[in-house]
Scaffold this motif. Sequence first.
Motif, PDB file in Angstrom:
ATOM      1  N   GLY A 253       6.331  10.853   1.709  1.00 48.71           N
ATOM      2  CA  GLY A 253       6.571  10.178   2.774  1.00 48.71           C
ATOM      3  C   GLY A 253       5.305  10.626   3.724  1.00 48.71           C
ATOM      4  O   GLY A 253       4.608   9.848   4.520  1.00 48.71           O
ATOM      5  N   LEU A 254       5.333  11.965   4.055  1.00 51.03           N
ATOM      6  CA  LEU A 254       4.319  12.502   4.744  1.00 51.03           C
ATOM      7  C   LEU A 254       2.954  12.366   4.216  1.00 51.03           C
ATOM      8  O   LEU A 254       1.937  11.705   5.102  1.00 51.03           O
ATOM      9  N   GLU A 255       2.873  12.565   2.937  1.00 51.41           N
ATOM     10  CA  GLU A 255       1.421  12.192   2.500  1.00 51.41           C
ATOM     11  C   GLU A 255       0.840  10.768   2.537  1.00 51.41           C
ATOM     12  O   GLU A 255      -0.265  10.438   2.605  1.00 51.41           O
ATOM     13  N   THR A 256       2.030   9.941   2.177  1.00 51.88           N
ATOM     14  CA  THR A 256       1.661   8.490   2.388  1.00 51.88           C
ATOM     15  C   THR A 256       1.254   8.301   4.075  1.00 51.88           C
ATOM     16  O   THR A 256       0.391   7.341   4.194  1.00 51.88           O
ATOM     17  N   SER A 257       2.060   8.772   4.903  1.00 48.09           N
ATOM     18  CA  SER A 257       1.648   8.271   6.369  1.00 48.09           C
ATOM     19  C   SER A 257       0.164   8.920   6.674  1.00 48.09           C
ATOM     20  O   SER A 257      -0.558   8.190   7.453  1.00 48.09           O
ATOM     21  N   LEU A 258       0.061  10.091   6.090  1.00 51.22           N
ATOM     22  CA  LEU A 258      -1.349  10.697   6.455  1.00 51.22           C
ATOM     23  C   LEU A 258      -2.676  10.084   5.793  1.00 51.22           C
ATOM     24  O   LEU A 258      -3.664   9.832   6.233  1.00 51.22           O
ATOM     25  N   ASN A 259      -2.298   9.708   4.731  1.00 54.59           N
ATOM     26  CA  ASN A 259      -3.587   9.192   3.698  1.00 54.59           C
ATOM     27  C   ASN A 259      -3.674   7.597   3.806  1.00 54.59           C
ATOM     28  O   ASN A 259      -4.567   7.116   3.339  1.00 54.59           O
ATOM     29  N   ILE A 260      -2.528   6.998   3.964  1.00 58.53           N
ATOM     30  CA  ILE A 260      -2.438   5.616   3.673  1.00 58.53           C
ATOM     31  C   ILE A 260      -2.282   4.795   5.254  1.00 58.53           C
ATOM     32  O   ILE A 260      -3.136   4.060   5.866  1.00 58.53           O
ATOM     33  N   THR A 261      -1.286   5.131   5.895  1.00 57.38           N
ATOM     34  CA  THR A 261      -0.696   4.420   6.961  1.00 57.38           C
ATOM     35  C   THR A 261      -1.870   4.862   8.206  1.00 57.38           C
ATOM     36  O   THR A 261      -2.393   3.663   8.897  1.00 57.38           O
ATOM     37  N   LEU A 262      -1.925   5.983   8.351  1.00 56.91           N
ATOM     38  CA  LEU A 262      -2.850   6.518   9.628  1.00 56.91           C
ATOM     39  C   LEU A 262      -4.226   5.783   9.516  1.00 56.91           C
ATOM     40  O   LEU A 262      -4.933   5.497  10.474  1.00 56.91           O
ATOM     41  N   PRO A 263      -5.007   6.145   8.301  1.00 55.62           N
ATOM     42  CA  PRO A 263      -6.303   5.292   8.153  1.00 55.62           C
ATOM     43  C   PRO A 263      -6.407   4.038   8.551  1.00 55.62           C
ATOM     44  O   PRO A 263      -7.502   3.515   9.090  1.00 55.62           O
ATOM     45  N   VAL A 264      -5.334   3.221   7.982  1.00 55.24           N
ATOM     46  CA  VAL A 264      -5.434   1.922   8.144  1.00 55.24           C
ATOM     47  C   VAL A 264      -4.936   1.376   9.569  1.00 55.24           C
ATOM     48  O   VAL A 264      -5.854   0.413   9.985  1.00 55.24           O
ATOM     49  N   ILE A 265      -4.218   2.000  10.239  1.00 52.28           N
ATOM     50  CA  ILE A 265      -3.931   1.676  11.674  1.00 52.28           C
ATOM     51  C   ILE A 265      -4.690   2.393  12.709  1.00 52.28           C
ATOM     52  O   ILE A 265      -4.717   2.154  13.957  1.00 52.28           O
ATOM     53  N   SER A 266      -5.658   3.530  12.180  1.00 51.91           N
ATOM     54  CA  SER A 266      -6.586   4.085  13.067  1.00 51.91           C
ATOM     55  C   SER A 266      -7.348   3.320  14.365  1.00 51.91           C
ATOM     56  O   SER A 266      -7.412   3.792  15.547  1.00 51.91           O
ATOM     57  N   PRO A 267      -7.831   2.356  13.738  1.00 53.66           N
ATOM     58  CA  PRO A 267      -8.746   1.397  14.847  1.00 53.66           C
ATOM     59  C   PRO A 267      -7.686   0.941  15.929  1.00 53.66           C
ATOM     60  O   PRO A 267      -7.947   0.815  17.038  1.00 53.66           O
ATOM     61  N   THR A 268      -6.509   0.539  15.602  1.00 56.91           N
ATOM     62  CA  THR A 268      -5.380  -0.067  16.407  1.00 56.91           C
ATOM     63  C   THR A 268      -4.948   1.131  17.555  1.00 56.91           C
ATOM     64  O   THR A 268      -4.898   1.094  18.896  1.00 56.91           O
ATOM     65  N   VAL A 269      -4.864   2.382  16.985  1.00 59.54           N
ATOM     66  CA  VAL A 269      -4.526   3.583  17.627  1.00 59.54           C
ATOM     67  C   VAL A 269      -5.520   4.021  18.679  1.00 59.54           C
ATOM     68  O   VAL A 269      -5.294   4.272  19.715  1.00 59.54           O
ATOM     69  N   ILE A 270      -6.934   3.913  18.313  1.00 56.51           N
ATOM     70  CA  ILE A 270      -7.971   4.200  19.098  1.00 56.51           C
ATOM     71  C   ILE A 270      -8.130   3.139  20.282  1.00 56.51           C
ATOM     72  O   ILE A 270      -8.377   3.655  21.389  1.00 56.51           O
ATOM     73  N   SER A 271      -7.827   1.835  19.797  1.00 64.30           N
ATOM     74  CA  SER A 271      -8.007   0.930  21.080  1.00 64.30           C
ATOM     75  C   SER A 271      -6.564   1.111  21.955  1.00 64.30           C
ATOM     76  O   SER A 271      -7.112   0.999  23.174  1.00 64.30           O
ATOM     77  N   ALA A 272      -5.563   1.330  21.570  1.00 68.30           N
ATOM     78  CA  ALA A 272      -4.460   1.640  22.364  1.00 68.30           C
ATOM     79  C   ALA A 272      -4.940   2.989  23.288  1.00 68.30           C
ATOM     80  O   ALA A 272      -4.458   2.860  24.407  1.00 68.30           O
TER      81      ALA A 272
ATOM     82  N   LEU B 234       0.823  -1.311   0.057  1.00 66.93           N
ATOM     83  CA  LEU B 234       0.029  -0.122  -0.147  1.00 66.93           C
ATOM     84  C   LEU B 234       0.841   1.217  -0.030  1.00 66.93           C
ATOM     85  O   LEU B 234       0.615   1.988  -0.783  1.00 66.93           O
ATOM     86  N   ARG B 235       1.835   1.272   0.701  1.00 62.43           N
ATOM     87  CA  ARG B 235       2.935   2.511   0.881  1.00 62.43           C
ATOM     88  C   ARG B 235       3.779   2.505  -0.382  1.00 62.43           C
ATOM     89  O   ARG B 235       3.698   3.599  -0.976  1.00 62.43           O
ATOM     90  N   GLU B 236       3.978   1.566  -1.089  1.00 64.78           N
ATOM     91  CA  GLU B 236       4.737   1.434  -2.247  1.00 64.78           C
ATOM     92  C   GLU B 236       3.655   2.004  -3.364  1.00 64.78           C
ATOM     93  O   GLU B 236       4.297   2.707  -4.296  1.00 64.78           O
ATOM     94  N   ALA B 237       2.517   1.674  -3.537  1.00 63.30           N
ATOM     95  CA  ALA B 237       1.745   2.080  -4.490  1.00 63.30           C
ATOM     96  C   ALA B 237       1.390   3.588  -4.210  1.00 63.30           C
ATOM     97  O   ALA B 237       1.314   4.333  -5.329  1.00 63.30           O
ATOM     98  N   SER B 238       1.317   3.927  -3.160  1.00 63.89           N
ATOM     99  CA  SER B 238       1.176   5.558  -2.843  1.00 63.89           C
ATOM    100  C   SER B 238       2.331   6.548  -3.475  1.00 63.89           C
ATOM    101  O   SER B 238       2.392   7.416  -3.975  1.00 63.89           O
ATOM    102  N   ARG B 239       3.403   5.554  -3.187  1.00 68.32           N
ATOM    103  CA  ARG B 239       4.635   6.478  -3.330  1.00 68.32           C
ATOM    104  C   ARG B 239       4.906   6.547  -5.035  1.00 68.32           C
ATOM    105  O   ARG B 239       5.380   7.432  -5.621  1.00 68.32           O
ATOM    106  N   VAL B 240       4.442   5.360  -5.673  1.00 64.20           N
ATOM    107  CA  VAL B 240       4.578   5.209  -7.219  1.00 64.20           C
ATOM    108  C   VAL B 240       3.586   6.304  -7.923  1.00 64.20           C
ATOM    109  O   VAL B 240       4.095   6.868  -8.850  1.00 64.20           O
ATOM    110  N   LEU B 241       2.460   6.702  -7.128  1.00 65.40           N
ATOM    111  CA  LEU B 241       1.478   7.478  -7.527  1.00 65.40           C
ATOM    112  C   LEU B 241       1.869   8.991  -7.253  1.00 65.40           C
ATOM    113  O   LEU B 241       1.090   9.818  -7.899  1.00 65.40           O
ATOM    114  N   GLY B 242       3.071   9.090  -6.691  1.00 71.99           N
ATOM    115  CA  GLY B 242       3.645  10.458  -6.587  1.00 71.99           C
ATOM    116  C   GLY B 242       3.414  11.015  -5.192  1.00 71.99           C
ATOM    117  O   GLY B 242       3.928  12.266  -4.851  1.00 71.99           O
ATOM    118  N   ALA B 243       3.069  10.200  -4.265  1.00 69.41           N
ATOM    119  CA  ALA B 243       2.791  10.876  -2.833  1.00 69.41           C
ATOM    120  C   ALA B 243       4.311  10.746  -2.083  1.00 69.41           C
ATOM    121  O   ALA B 243       4.950   9.905  -2.512  1.00 69.41           O
TER     122      ALA B 243
END
Length: 261
Positions: free
Chosen positions: A175-194, A164-173
Amino acid sequence: MKLYKVAEQFAAWLVAVIVLSLLLVPIVMIVLTSLTPESFPTIPDGDVTLYWYSEMLSNTELMQALVTSFLVATCAAILSGIVGTVAAIGFVRSEISYREELATLMLLPLMISPVITGLAIIQFSSQADLPSGYPTLIIGHSILTLPYVFLIVRSRLVTFDDDLREASRVLGANGLETSLNITLPVISPTVISAMVISFVVSFGEFTATQFLIAPDATTVPVIIYTMLRAGLSPEISALSTLLIAIMVLGALISGAVTRST
Protein backbone atom coordinates in the motif's frame (compact mmCIF):
# COMPACT_ATOMS: atom_id res chain seq x y z
CA MET A 1 -36.06 32.18 -33.24
CA LYS A 2 -32.68 33.41 -34.45
CA LEU A 3 -33.44 36.89 -33.13
CA TYR A 4 -34.33 35.36 -29.76
CA LYS A 5 -30.94 33.58 -29.56
CA VAL A 6 -29.12 36.80 -30.45
CA ALA A 7 -31.01 38.68 -27.73
CA GLU A 8 -30.25 35.91 -25.24
CA GLN A 9 -26.54 36.01 -26.03
CA PHE A 10 -26.50 39.81 -25.82
CA ALA A 11 -28.20 39.70 -22.41
CA ALA A 12 -25.68 37.13 -21.18
CA TRP A 13 -22.74 39.25 -22.36
CA LEU A 14 -24.28 42.37 -20.81
CA VAL A 15 -24.68 40.68 -17.44
CA ALA A 16 -21.09 39.36 -17.66
CA VAL A 17 -19.75 42.85 -18.45
CA ILE A 18 -21.69 44.41 -15.57
CA VAL A 19 -20.47 41.78 -13.09
CA LEU A 20 -16.86 42.06 -14.27
CA SER A 21 -17.06 45.84 -14.06
CA LEU A 22 -18.29 45.69 -10.48
CA LEU A 23 -15.41 43.35 -9.63
CA LEU A 24 -12.63 45.06 -11.57
CA VAL A 25 -13.38 48.79 -11.25
CA PRO A 26 -12.36 49.01 -7.55
CA ILE A 27 -9.16 47.09 -8.31
CA VAL A 28 -8.33 49.32 -11.26
CA MET A 29 -8.90 52.40 -9.09
CA ILE A 30 -6.41 51.09 -6.51
CA VAL A 31 -3.80 50.59 -9.22
CA LEU A 32 -4.40 54.05 -10.68
CA THR A 33 -4.27 55.83 -7.32
CA SER A 34 -0.91 54.20 -6.64
CA LEU A 35 0.48 56.10 -9.66
CA THR A 36 -0.65 59.54 -8.57
CA PRO A 37 1.94 62.29 -7.97
CA GLU A 38 -0.30 63.76 -5.26
CA SER A 39 0.11 63.10 -1.54
CA PHE A 40 -3.38 61.64 -1.28
CA PRO A 41 -4.96 58.79 -3.27
CA THR A 42 -6.54 60.22 -6.38
CA ILE A 43 -6.73 59.11 -9.99
CA PRO A 44 -3.99 60.94 -11.92
CA ASP A 45 -5.30 63.28 -14.59
CA GLY A 46 -2.02 63.58 -16.42
CA ASP A 47 1.40 62.67 -15.09
CA VAL A 48 1.95 59.32 -13.39
CA THR A 49 4.78 58.35 -11.09
CA LEU A 50 6.27 55.33 -9.34
CA TYR A 51 7.28 57.47 -6.37
CA TRP A 52 4.95 55.70 -3.94
CA TYR A 53 6.34 52.32 -4.94
CA SER A 54 9.80 53.66 -4.13
CA GLU A 55 8.51 54.89 -0.78
CA MET A 56 6.98 51.50 -0.12
CA LEU A 57 10.22 49.66 -0.92
CA SER A 58 12.20 52.00 1.36
CA ASN A 59 9.79 51.45 4.26
CA THR A 60 11.56 48.92 6.51
CA GLU A 61 8.38 48.02 8.41
CA LEU A 62 6.50 47.22 5.21
CA MET A 63 9.35 45.14 3.81
CA GLN A 64 9.60 43.18 7.05
CA ALA A 65 5.86 42.54 6.90
CA LEU A 66 6.21 41.31 3.31
CA VAL A 67 8.95 38.90 4.36
CA THR A 68 6.85 37.69 7.28
CA SER A 69 3.78 37.17 5.08
CA PHE A 70 5.85 35.29 2.50
CA LEU A 71 7.50 33.01 5.07
CA VAL A 72 4.26 32.30 6.95
CA ALA A 73 2.30 31.66 3.74
CA THR A 74 5.02 29.35 2.39
CA CYS A 75 5.24 27.32 5.61
CA ALA A 76 1.44 27.17 5.91
CA ALA A 77 1.09 26.01 2.29
CA ILE A 78 3.65 23.24 2.84
CA LEU A 79 2.15 22.05 6.13
CA SER A 80 -1.44 22.17 4.94
CA GLY A 81 -0.36 20.51 1.68
CA ILE A 82 1.20 17.57 3.51
CA VAL A 83 -1.49 17.15 6.17
CA GLY A 84 -4.39 17.84 3.79
CA THR A 85 -3.11 15.36 1.19
CA VAL A 86 -2.54 12.59 3.73
CA ALA A 87 -5.96 13.26 5.27
CA ALA A 88 -7.67 13.23 1.86
CA ILE A 89 -6.04 9.93 0.92
CA GLY A 90 -7.02 8.45 4.27
CA PHE A 91 -10.65 9.55 4.01
CA VAL A 92 -11.03 8.33 0.42
CA ARG A 93 -9.22 5.00 0.80
CA SER A 94 -10.35 3.98 4.30
CA GLU A 95 -13.63 2.36 5.31
CA ILE A 96 -14.00 3.98 8.73
CA SER A 97 -17.42 4.60 10.22
CA TYR A 98 -18.98 8.06 9.93
CA ARG A 99 -16.42 8.98 7.30
CA GLU A 100 -18.51 11.75 5.74
CA GLU A 101 -19.32 13.26 9.12
CA LEU A 102 -15.63 13.32 10.05
CA ALA A 103 -14.78 14.82 6.67
CA THR A 104 -17.24 17.62 7.38
CA LEU A 105 -15.35 18.39 10.59
CA MET A 106 -12.25 18.98 8.47
CA LEU A 107 -14.09 21.93 6.94
CA LEU A 108 -14.86 23.68 10.23
CA PRO A 109 -12.24 26.44 9.69
CA LEU A 110 -14.20 27.40 6.57
CA MET A 111 -17.56 27.40 8.31
CA ILE A 112 -16.60 29.08 11.59
CA SER A 113 -15.93 32.82 11.71
CA PRO A 114 -12.20 33.63 11.43
CA VAL A 115 -12.58 35.72 14.59
CA ILE A 116 -13.55 32.63 16.57
CA THR A 117 -10.81 30.60 14.91
CA GLY A 118 -8.22 33.24 15.76
CA LEU A 119 -9.34 33.39 19.40
CA ALA A 120 -9.30 29.59 19.64
CA ILE A 121 -5.78 29.37 18.20
CA ILE A 122 -4.37 32.06 20.49
CA GLN A 123 -5.95 30.38 23.55
CA PHE A 124 -4.55 27.01 22.49
CA SER A 125 -1.11 28.54 21.96
CA SER A 126 -1.27 30.10 25.40
CA GLN A 127 -2.24 26.81 27.06
CA ALA A 128 0.45 24.91 25.13
CA ASP A 129 3.09 27.55 25.94
CA LEU A 130 3.85 28.11 22.26
CA PRO A 131 5.94 31.22 21.59
CA SER A 132 4.08 34.08 19.95
CA GLY A 133 5.00 35.25 16.50
CA TYR A 134 6.04 32.87 13.74
CA PRO A 135 5.07 29.53 15.41
CA THR A 136 1.57 30.72 16.24
CA LEU A 137 1.10 32.39 12.86
CA ILE A 138 2.23 29.30 10.94
CA ILE A 139 0.04 26.96 12.97
CA GLY A 140 -2.95 29.29 12.66
CA HIS A 141 -2.59 29.80 8.92
CA SER A 142 -2.05 26.06 8.39
CA ILE A 143 -5.35 25.36 10.15
CA LEU A 144 -7.13 28.01 8.08
CA THR A 145 -5.78 26.73 4.75
CA LEU A 146 -6.03 22.99 5.48
CA PRO A 147 -9.68 22.68 4.31
CA TYR A 148 -8.77 24.05 0.86
CA VAL A 149 -6.14 21.36 0.32
CA PHE A 150 -8.39 18.65 1.74
CA LEU A 151 -11.33 19.57 -0.51
CA ILE A 152 -9.28 19.94 -3.71
CA VAL A 153 -7.20 16.78 -3.28
CA ARG A 154 -10.17 14.73 -2.13
CA SER A 155 -12.18 15.74 -5.20
CA ARG A 156 -9.28 14.57 -7.39
CA LEU A 157 -8.98 11.25 -5.57
CA VAL A 158 -12.68 10.56 -6.05
CA THR A 159 -12.10 10.45 -9.83
CA PHE A 160 -8.80 8.52 -9.51
CA ASP A 161 -8.49 5.46 -11.76
CA ASP A 162 -8.38 2.59 -9.27
CA ASP A 163 -7.17 0.23 -12.02
CA LEU A 164 -3.73 1.85 -11.63
CA ARG A 165 -3.64 0.95 -7.95
CA GLU A 166 -4.86 -2.57 -8.58
CA ALA A 167 -2.21 -3.08 -11.25
CA SER A 168 0.46 -1.90 -8.82
CA ARG A 169 -0.77 -4.30 -6.14
CA VAL A 170 -0.89 -7.18 -8.61
CA LEU A 171 2.73 -6.50 -9.50
CA GLY A 172 3.70 -6.91 -5.86
CA ALA A 173 3.74 -3.39 -4.45
CA ASN A 174 2.33 -2.83 -0.99
CA GLY A 175 0.00 0.00 0.00
CA LEU A 176 2.75 2.47 0.87
CA GLU A 177 4.69 1.78 -2.32
CA THR A 178 1.53 2.17 -4.37
CA SER A 179 0.77 5.52 -2.74
CA LEU A 180 4.32 6.81 -3.25
CA ASN A 181 4.87 5.50 -6.79
CA ILE A 182 1.37 5.67 -8.28
CA THR A 183 -1.08 7.83 -6.34
CA LEU A 184 1.15 10.78 -5.44
CA PRO A 185 2.73 11.25 -8.92
CA VAL A 186 -0.73 11.23 -10.53
CA ILE A 187 -2.30 13.71 -8.10
CA SER A 188 0.84 15.87 -7.63
CA PRO A 189 -0.38 18.66 -9.99
CA THR A 190 -3.58 18.89 -7.96
CA VAL A 191 -1.61 18.98 -4.71
CA ILE A 192 0.64 21.75 -6.06
CA SER A 193 -2.39 23.74 -7.21
CA ALA A 194 -4.01 23.34 -3.77
CA MET A 195 -0.81 24.51 -2.08
CA VAL A 196 -0.65 27.59 -4.32
CA ILE A 197 -4.24 28.44 -3.37
CA SER A 198 -3.32 27.94 0.30
CA PHE A 199 -0.39 30.31 -0.14
CA VAL A 200 -2.65 32.99 -1.63
CA VAL A 201 -5.28 32.55 1.10
CA SER A 202 -2.64 32.72 3.83
CA PHE A 203 -0.94 35.76 2.31
CA GLY A 204 -4.18 37.74 2.33
CA GLU A 205 -5.59 36.49 5.65
CA PHE A 206 -6.39 39.31 8.07
CA THR A 207 -9.29 38.58 10.42
CA ALA A 208 -7.73 35.72 12.39
CA THR A 209 -4.18 36.98 11.90
CA GLN A 210 -4.74 40.10 13.97
CA PHE A 211 -5.00 37.85 17.03
CA LEU A 212 -1.80 35.95 16.22
CA ILE A 213 0.73 38.65 15.35
CA ALA A 214 3.67 39.75 17.50
CA PRO A 215 5.77 42.94 17.40
CA ASP A 216 8.46 41.14 15.40
CA ALA A 217 6.03 39.16 13.21
CA THR A 218 3.35 41.25 11.53
CA THR A 219 1.80 40.44 8.17
CA VAL A 220 1.00 42.79 5.29
CA PRO A 221 -2.83 42.86 5.71
CA VAL A 222 -2.42 43.90 9.35
CA ILE A 223 0.07 46.61 8.35
CA ILE A 224 -2.40 47.93 5.77
CA TYR A 225 -5.16 48.08 8.38
CA THR A 226 -2.84 49.92 10.78
CA MET A 227 -1.89 52.43 8.09
CA LEU A 228 -5.55 52.98 7.17
CA ARG A 229 -6.32 54.06 10.71
CA ALA A 230 -3.95 56.99 10.17
CA GLY A 231 -5.64 57.95 6.89
CA LEU A 232 -5.59 57.02 3.21
CA SER A 233 -2.28 57.26 1.39
CA PRO A 234 -1.04 56.41 -2.12
CA GLU A 235 1.56 54.23 -0.39
CA ILE A 236 -1.28 52.00 0.78
CA SER A 237 -2.51 51.81 -2.82
CA ALA A 238 0.99 50.83 -3.96
CA LEU A 239 1.17 48.09 -1.33
CA SER A 240 -2.34 46.91 -2.22
CA THR A 241 -1.36 46.78 -5.89
CA LEU A 242 1.59 44.57 -4.99
CA LEU A 243 -0.76 42.25 -3.10
CA ILE A 244 -3.11 42.16 -6.09
CA ALA A 245 -0.19 41.18 -8.34
CA ILE A 246 0.78 38.37 -5.97
CA MET A 247 -2.80 37.07 -5.83
CA VAL A 248 -3.19 37.18 -9.62
CA LEU A 249 0.15 35.43 -10.10
CA GLY A 250 -0.91 32.73 -7.66
CA ALA A 251 -4.22 32.26 -9.50
CA LEU A 252 -2.42 32.00 -12.86
CA ILE A 253 0.04 29.44 -11.51
CA SER A 254 -2.77 27.41 -9.97
CA GLY A 255 -4.74 27.50 -13.22
CA ALA A 256 -1.71 26.51 -15.29
CA VAL A 257 -0.93 23.57 -13.00
CA THR A 258 -4.58 22.46 -13.01
CA ARG A 259 -4.74 22.53 -16.82
CA SER A 260 -1.65 20.34 -16.98
CA THR A 261 -3.47 17.48 -15.22
